[in-house]
Design an enzyme around this catalytic site. Structure first.
Site, short mmCIF file in Angstrom:
data_model
loop_
_atom_site.label_atom_id
_atom_site.label_comp_id
_atom_site.label_asym_id
_atom_site.label_seq_id
_atom_site.Cartn_x
_atom_site.Cartn_y
_atom_site.Cartn_z
N ASN A 45 0.75 -1.21 0.07
CA ASN A 45 0.05 0.06 0.05
C ASN A 45 0.77 1.25 -0.06
O ASN A 45 0.57 2.25 -0.75
CB ASN A 45 -0.93 0.13 1.31
CG ASN A 45 -1.94 -0.97 1.15
OD1 ASN A 45 -2.20 -1.44 0.06
ND2 ASN A 45 -2.71 -1.28 2.47
N ASN A 185 -0.18 5.59 15.02
CA ASN A 185 -1.48 6.27 15.23
C ASN A 185 -1.47 6.24 16.90
O ASN A 185 -0.58 6.02 17.64
CB ASN A 185 -2.70 5.29 14.65
CG ASN A 185 -2.84 4.14 15.28
OD1 ASN A 185 -2.23 3.70 16.13
ND2 ASN A 185 -3.53 3.14 14.46
N ASP A 236 -1.54 4.26 5.46
CA ASP A 236 -0.52 3.85 4.40
C ASP A 236 -0.38 5.04 3.46
O ASP A 236 0.82 5.33 3.00
CB ASP A 236 -0.87 2.42 3.68
CG ASP A 236 -1.03 1.57 4.65
OD1 ASP A 236 -0.24 1.31 5.56
OD2 ASP A 236 -1.67 0.36 4.43
#
Length: 289
Positions: A45, A185, A236
């Protein structure tokens, strides 16, 4: 402007995507609304994201000797990703991700397959491509020892590295120190780093935006208000775009603004790769007003 050279070392998966109106409870059977297969894997990705945004991208990874592997190699080639360093691993399947989409969110189960064989000895065969890179991009869907070995190579040859610690996995203290930037994250930040924060950390916070440090001061870039259809490839896309912008010599703030815009475009389509934008699309989005 010269195209930056980015090497992505990581997973190559086929995503099996099921959409539902709600997530099932434990032991519950529900009807889905849609099913599709689409190319994925955090490594692949991020490679596609960087290639669409104008970089020369070299992918290092493995697929299985099956139909999914063939499809994924073809897809990477069609996306102008160099697959010279992607081989077929005998006796194992291509990596898979079972993804359930509902309520503007996702739940994912990963099967490593051939990705588990991306080990240091395989990386050694691809070393020349790594040390010729302007930036290297790593994620955590390949073995820990490979990630740490790559960081050693890059530190030795002064190649900057973005480490996207997803899914969360602990590395040695030495390995973390060798990362140029770390992009967790919110969940990964809490699991791995707690209250630690320095100028290497760029924290993606979903609809809250992105937090980072600059000149020893906390900074924040707000998320864009867009219609969210699928968040699967957002992180991504952000990491691929961040690598491109930094490799082009942009400041950290400008790189984050660019990557944040790319991620906002990506969530407006279903599929990890299908919504990844071109550089022109990001530019138009960021300057639409």
């Amino acid at each position: 402007m010269k195209k930056p050279k980015i090497t992505v070392i990581g997973s190559i998966n086929m995503d099996l995507v099921t959409s539902t109106d709600k997530f099932p409870e434990q032991g519950e059977t529900i009807r889905g609304t849609q099913f599709q297969t689409s190319p994925g894997g955090k490594g692949a990705n991020q490679a596609v994201a960087a290639a669409r945004l104008g970089a020369n991208v070299n992918m290092i990874g493995l697929v299985g000797e099956d139909s999914f592997g063939e499809q994924l190699l073809t897809n990477l080639h069609n996306e102008d990703v160099d697959v010279t360093n992607v081989a077929k691993q005998k006796g194992t399947s291509t990596g898979l991700a079972n993804i359930v989409l509902s309520e503007k969110d996702n739940r994912i189960i990963i099967i490593g397959g051939a990705n588990e064989y991306v080990i240091p000895s395989y990386l050694e065969k691809c070393k020349e491509a790594i040390i010729e890179s302007d930036y290297v991009l790593l994620q955590f869907e390949i073995p820990k020892q490979t990630i740490e070995y790559c960081l050693e190579i890059c530190a030795e040859h002064h190649i900057p590295v973005i480490v996207n610690p997803a899914p969360a996995m602990k590395l040695s203290k030495k390995a973390w120190k060798q990362a140029t930037y770390i992009t967790p994250n919110e969940t990964e930040k809490k699991q791995l780093f707690q209250n630690q924060l320095d100028e290497r950390f760029i924290i993606t916070e979903g609809k809250q935006g992105v937090s980072y440090m600059e000149d020893n001061q906390p900074k924040h870039v707000a998320a864009h208000d867009v219609e969210v259809l699928d968040t699967t490839g957002a992180g991504d896309t952000f990491n691929g775009a961040l690598a491109v912008a930094l490799a082009e010599g942009r400041s950290v703030t400008d790189a984050i603004i660019f990557a944040n815009g790319a991620a906002a475009l990506s969530v407006q389509k279903i599929g990890a790769q299908s919504g990844m934008p071109t550089k022109e699309q990001v530019f138009n989005f960021l300057h639409k007003d």
